[in-house]
Design a protein around this motif. Structure first.
Motif, PDB file in Angstrom:
ATOM      1  N   ASN A 158      -1.695  59.529  73.344  1.00  0.00           N
ATOM      2  CA  ASN A 158      -2.260  59.258  74.660  1.00  0.00           C
ATOM      3  C   ASN A 158      -3.200  58.051  74.588  1.00  0.00           C
ATOM      4  N   LEU A 159      -4.029  58.008  73.566  1.00  0.00           N
ATOM      5  CA  LEU A 159      -4.941  56.883  73.389  1.00  0.00           C
ATOM      6  C   LEU A 159      -4.161  55.579  73.254  1.00  0.00           C
ATOM      7  N   ALA A 160      -3.086  55.590  72.483  1.00  0.00           N
ATOM      8  CA  ALA A 160      -2.263  54.396  72.313  1.00  0.00           C
ATOM      9  C   ALA A 160      -1.662  53.952  73.648  1.00  0.00           C
ATOM     10  N   PHE A 218     -10.129  46.857  67.106  1.00  0.00           N
ATOM     11  CA  PHE A 218     -10.701  47.930  66.300  1.00  0.00           C
ATOM     12  C   PHE A 218      -9.963  49.239  66.556  1.00  0.00           C
ATOM     13  N   VAL A 219      -9.797  49.595  67.838  1.00  0.00           N
ATOM     14  CA  VAL A 219      -9.127  50.849  68.188  1.00  0.00           C
ATOM     15  C   VAL A 219      -7.668  50.818  67.743  1.00  0.00           C
ATOM     16  N   ASP A 220      -7.022  49.692  67.874  1.00  0.00           N
ATOM     17  CA  ASP A 220      -5.629  49.561  67.443  1.00  0.00           C
ATOM     18  C   ASP A 220      -5.505  49.844  65.944  1.00  0.00           C
ATOM     19  N   LEU A 221      -6.421  49.335  65.155  1.00  0.00           N
ATOM     20  CA  LEU A 221      -6.400  49.582  63.714  1.00  0.00           C
ATOM     21  C   LEU A 221      -6.762  51.034  63.399  1.00  0.00           C
ATOM     22  N   LEU A 238      -4.421  52.277  75.762  1.00  0.00           N
ATOM     23  CA  LEU A 238      -5.223  51.279  75.044  1.00  0.00           C
ATOM     24  C   LEU A 238      -5.548  50.057  75.900  1.00  0.00           C
ATOM     25  N   TYR A 239      -4.584  49.569  76.659  1.00  0.00           N
ATOM     26  CA  TYR A 239      -4.823  48.357  77.456  1.00  0.00           C
ATOM     27  C   TYR A 239      -5.418  48.661  78.826  1.00  0.00           C
ATOM     28  N   GLY A 240      -5.633  49.919  79.149  1.00  0.00           N
ATOM     29  CA  GLY A 240      -6.243  50.276  80.423  1.00  0.00           C
ATOM     30  C   GLY A 240      -7.655  50.812  80.287  1.00  0.00           C
TER      31      GLY A 240
END
Length: 132
Positions: free
Chosen positions: A67-69, A84-87, A72-74
């Motif tokens: 869900n976080l993924a 940072f969050v992507d990693l 991510l762009y919203g």
């Protein structure tokens, strides 16, 4: 199961949100990822981020890395925060991202991620200090 996010603590005797997250992290990957988010502090403090990351259930909380993924762009993150969050997502789940995302990070966030990777590797002889 309730799909209401676990965000605000109305009970003053309740443990801090970060402590609850750390206890809920089961796998070594989740533990490293959650520790990185807790250490970073700023992103995890945002209610929209918390809503995308965890759900309150009858048994406690559950992580929703997928869900976080998806959100991510919203989440109104700048490039450095998103990197940072992507990693962190790549640490926590089978999420893929380019390692060039480290170029978006400042020194503080890079050090946090390096410590997370070191803890995940279970190598206890490498220090994540100023120089590696």
């Amino acid at each position: 199961m309730t799909t209401t996010p676990f965000l605000d603590q109305e009970d003053i005797d309740a443990p801090p949100f970060e402590e609850v997250l750390l206890k809920a992290a089961v796998t070594p990957r989740e533990q490293a990822a959650v520790r990185a988010l807790v250490d970073e502090e700023q992103i995890l403090a945002r209610p929209t981020f918390r809503r995308a990351l965890v759900w309150h259930t009858d048994g406690g909380i559950e992580f929703s890395w997928q869900n976080l993924a998806c959100y991510l762009y919203g989440l109104e993150l700048d490039d450095a925060e998103r990197g940072f969050v992507d990693l962190v997502l790549s640490i926590a789940s089978p999420h893929q991202t380019s390692l060039t995302r480290v170029m978006d990070l400042d020194e503080r966030r890079l050090a946090i991620l390096l410590r997370a990777l070191i803890s995940l590797s279970a190598v206890d002889t490498l220090a994540g200090g100023t120089r590696l």
